[in-house]
Design an enzyme around this catalytic site. Structure first.
Site, short mmCIF file in Angstrom:
data_model
loop_
_atom_site.label_atom_id
_atom_site.label_comp_id
_atom_site.label_asym_id
_atom_site.label_seq_id
_atom_site.Cartn_x
_atom_site.Cartn_y
_atom_site.Cartn_z
N ARG A 27 0.81 -1.22 0.00
CA ARG A 27 0.00 0.00 0.00
C ARG A 27 0.84 1.27 0.00
O ARG A 27 0.32 2.38 -0.15
CB ARG A 27 -0.91 0.02 1.23
CG ARG A 27 -1.87 -1.14 1.29
CD ARG A 27 -2.67 -1.10 2.56
NE ARG A 27 -3.60 0.00 2.56
CZ ARG A 27 -4.83 -0.05 2.10
NH1 ARG A 27 -5.30 -1.17 1.60
NH2 ARG A 27 -5.61 1.01 2.14
N ASN A 100 -4.15 7.22 7.29
CA ASN A 100 -4.16 6.94 5.86
C ASN A 100 -5.21 7.87 5.25
O ASN A 100 -6.35 7.87 5.70
CB ASN A 100 -4.55 5.46 5.67
CG ASN A 100 -4.84 5.09 4.24
OD1 ASN A 100 -4.38 5.75 3.31
ND2 ASN A 100 -5.58 4.03 4.04
N GLU A 482 -2.81 -2.30 -21.89
CA GLU A 482 -2.44 -2.99 -20.65
C GLU A 482 -0.99 -3.48 -20.71
O GLU A 482 -0.25 -3.38 -19.73
CB GLU A 482 -3.42 -4.14 -20.40
CG GLU A 482 -3.17 -4.96 -19.14
CD GLU A 482 -3.17 -4.15 -17.84
OE1 GLU A 482 -3.56 -2.98 -17.84
OE2 GLU A 482 -2.73 -4.69 -16.82
N LYS A 486 1.95 -2.28 -18.12
CA LYS A 486 2.75 -3.20 -17.31
C LYS A 486 4.24 -2.87 -17.48
O LYS A 486 4.98 -2.81 -16.51
CB LYS A 486 2.51 -4.67 -17.69
CG LYS A 486 1.19 -5.26 -17.30
CD LYS A 486 0.95 -5.40 -15.81
CE LYS A 486 0.31 -4.19 -15.22
NZ LYS A 486 -1.06 -4.08 -14.98
N GLU A 489 5.15 0.56 -15.73
CA GLU A 489 5.09 0.70 -14.27
C GLU A 489 6.09 -0.18 -13.54
O GLU A 489 6.53 0.17 -12.45
CB GLU A 489 3.68 0.49 -13.74
CG GLU A 489 3.14 -0.90 -13.91
CD GLU A 489 1.70 -1.03 -13.41
OE1 GLU A 489 1.26 -0.23 -12.58
OE2 GLU A 489 1.03 -1.98 -13.85
N HIS A 505 -1.39 8.74 -37.71
CA HIS A 505 -1.74 10.13 -37.41
C HIS A 505 -0.73 10.79 -36.47
O HIS A 505 -1.03 11.79 -35.84
CB HIS A 505 -3.15 10.20 -36.83
CG HIS A 505 -4.19 9.69 -37.77
ND1 HIS A 505 -4.58 10.39 -38.89
CD2 HIS A 505 -4.87 8.52 -37.80
CE1 HIS A 505 -5.48 9.69 -39.56
NE2 HIS A 505 -5.66 8.54 -38.92
N LYS A 604 -0.67 0.21 -4.14
CA LYS A 604 -1.70 -0.66 -4.73
C LYS A 604 -3.09 -0.05 -4.66
O LYS A 604 -3.85 -0.13 -5.59
CB LYS A 604 -1.68 -2.00 -3.99
CG LYS A 604 -2.68 -2.99 -4.53
CD LYS A 604 -1.99 -4.10 -5.23
CE LYS A 604 -2.93 -4.97 -6.01
NZ LYS A 604 -2.60 -5.02 -7.43
#
Ligand code: F6R
Length: 609
Positions: A27, A100, A482, A486, A489, A505, A604
């Site tokens: 987190r 948090n 996607e 991946k 990141e 284009h 996350k």
């Protein structure tokens, strides 16, 4: 987005807090700290960096206590440093808070608290909370906390302890999640259930504007008005083993390999081959209501947004109604309209993403109907939407989403088929063909994953490159997006994804022999078009890696490298084409020495705007 942990019970508190923090580390991981109390002695230990550094610090200079709280941080206000790490202390040094979320009015609160004589030591917004509780403290921590939270604007999940009111942890929620674990004469609080599961499966989830008071005799609950609450206790079925690496080098790799099972689990009990039907009465939205839907909007962020795009192509194909996909962070600020005949679908694996939650609330304010697709039981988004369709992916610990993407696609496929059935857009035979193919997908996914070594080799040969282009069209476009996400990141390599037809284009100007292209080219309605797009790349000295059907002989001369996948229905190719792209990103990143489970700057569960 920051993890909070707390423990009160017979065990020594430090190992429980450290173990919990490690499970919450996904987190946020730029600093960490704990505060523990024994015999009226409060000890705070904080470090900049990961939990392993906190452990090291405690190993070299041990701390101990009977109860305490801990925190792992993803910085919002104030740089990642030891001073800004939680827990934060009040002026007396007897009270500490972990938090948090974001306190939006912290500047004005800070100003008035300073005028009242409080001394601030950090740049964080959190520090105002501890000084506010200090201001109202008259011997009972829960009463002071109740007064303090009335003055806070923004989002917070917090926990506080004090040597002046010992053997007590007070936790409060307004936004980010807090779970309370009820063990045998021991109690836990945590930002999610993972740290608690090793000790107990009995969990109470706090709602917004609720407070938990944990004492040796038990846990009591109040709302922010101070009224006592009776809360239901949930029995959680997830096993603690689900959050172990089980022999894999990284959670991400384990989760990539779990995808066939995750698809099986998400389909399980929701299709009947005998009746040629999808059974989805569980969502809480009535069949009559769903049948009447004439428009849909899918709202999500990141990988969940990409799953939403897959849903758009699929839903349009199967039920022929307009479907739009929107970024949650944009949609919430748009002047959008909802009506009786529209359905908004919110996709969020965590169920806590602040922007998606805010977009859901904006739809609800306009009296729109909503359905959530989430992996997290009782998450905020799951609770607040009118209907809920759970994905059964189990806990995803790797920060980069992989298995939840497949689970979301499986849920969307079920939803699309169910709506098509209700609206009589598909007959029994066609439904049966598609659900049989859905059931065959996990085995086909296993075939791709078993060829993992060839992807590793391929990744090795593409290590020197710093830019990649991903191309796909129609239902493969979300897969290209996607795949690029991946790579970006987890390996910090620049990657762009475009629909193949859009390349001419502008982005085509980037093509040269230093920018390889990963092209997703299953045989579907845009196959020929993609062939043309690839030749445009090849003519400009581009190197093309094609993810293609294994029986596609024609493509072999058109691309430089072939990544074969088993043949499937054109509507379901993303379940297969995404796997090699995930593995490619994983191997590039690990070979570059990147920390794939905890990539820099990310967290996350994004519970702040
Ligand atoms: C990317 C990733 C993120 C999430 C996004 C939404 O690998 O994990 O882009 O997909 O933050 O999160 P949820 O689905 O929890 O709303």
């Amino acid at each position: 987005m920051c993890g909070i942990i707390g423990y009160l019970g017979a065990k020594r508190v430090v190992p429980v807090l450290l173990d919990g923090l490690k499970k919450l580390e996904y987190r946020g991981y730029d600093s960490a700290g704990i505060a523990v109390v024994e015999d009226s002695q409060l000890t705070v230990r904080r470090v900049k960096g990961k939990i392993s550094l906190l452990e090291e610090s405690i190993r070299s200079s041990p701390v101990d206590g009977k109860f305490g709280i801990g925190h792992t941080r993803w910085a919002t206000h104030g740089s990642p440093s030891e001073e800004n790490a939680h827990p934060h202390q009040d002026c007396t040094g007897s009270l500490v808070v972990v938090h948090n979320g974001i306190i939006e009015n912290y500047l004005s609160l800070k100003k008035s608290l300073k005028e009242e004589g409080h001394k601030f030591l950090t740049e964080t917004d959190t520090e105002v909370i501890v000084h506010l509780i200090e201001k109202y403290f008259q011997g009972r921590l829960e009463e002071a906390t109740l007064k303090a939270v009335q003055e806070l604007d923004g989002a917070f999940a917090l926990a506080a302890i004090s040597t002046q009111d010992p053997d007590k942890i007070v936790a409060a929620k307004m936004g980010p999640p807090i779970a309370v674990g009820l063990g045998d004469k021991e109690y836990f609080i945590s930002s999610d259930i993972n740290p608690i599961l090793a000790y107990t499966r009995k969990i109470v989830f706090l709602e917004d504007e609720e407070l938990a008071v944990i004492e040796p005799e038990g846990v009591s609950f109040k709302n922010f008005k101070g009224n006592k609450l009776k809360k239901t206790v949930d029995e959680i079925t997830w096993s603690p083993l689900m959050i172990e690496k089980r022999g894999y080098k990284h959670f991400m790799l384990k989760e990539i390999f779990e995808q066939p099972q995750v698809v099986r689990d998400t389909l399980q009990g929701r299709i009947s081959l005998e009746r040629g039907k999808v059974l989805l009465e569980e969502t809480g939205l009535s069949p009559q209501l769903l049948k009447a839907i004439k428009r849909m909007v899918i709202v999500a962020c990141g990988t969940s947004y990409h799953a939403g795009l897959f849903g758009e192509y699929l839903l349009e194909n199967l039920i022929q109604i307009p479907v739009e996909v929107e970024f949650s962070s944009e949609y919430r600020y748009r002047d959008f309209k909802v009506d009786e005949e529209s359905l908004a679908v919110f996709i969020s694996q965590s169920g806590e993403t602040a922007d998606t939650l805010a977009a859901l609330r904006a739809v609800k304010e306009r009296k729109g109907k909503s359905l959530a697709i989430s992996n997290t039981v009782k998450s905020s988004i799951a609770r607040e939407a009118d209907g809920i369709l759970y994905t059964h992916a189990g806990p995803e610990i790797g920060v980069a989403a992989t298995k939840t993407f497949s689970a979301q696609m499986a849920a969307l496929a079920l939803l699309a088929l169910y709506l098509a059935q209700l609206k009589r857009k598909i007959d029994k035979k066609a439904t049966l063909t598609l659900i049989q193919e859905l059931q065959r997908l996990p085995h086909k996914m296993e075939i791709i994953l078993n060829a993992e070594k060839s992807l590793e080799k391929l990744a090795q040969s593409f290590l020197p490159y710093s830019h990649f282009l991903y191309l796909g069209r129609w239902i493969s476009f979300p897969v290209a997006l996607e795949g690029a996400l991946k790579l970006k990141e987890i390996s910090y390599i620049h990657a762009e994804a475009y629909p193949g037809g859009e390349m001419k284009h502008g982005p085509i100007a980037l093509i040269d022999n230093q920018m390889p292209t990963l092209a997703v080219i299953p045989k579907d309605r845009v196959y020929e078009k993609m062939m043309s797009n690839i030749s445009e790349v090849k003519t400009r000295n581009g190197h093309v890696l094609g993810v293609v059907f294994e029986d596609d002989e024609e493509i072999k001369d058109k691309v430089d490298e072939v990544i074969p996948i088993p043949v499937t229905d054109p509507l379901f190719t993303p379940f297969l084409t995404v796997l090699p792209l995930q593995l490619f990103a994983y191997y590039i990143a690990t070979k570059r020495g990147a920390d794939v489970d905890q990539p820099r700057n990310l967290a996350k569960s994004v519970t702040v705007e």
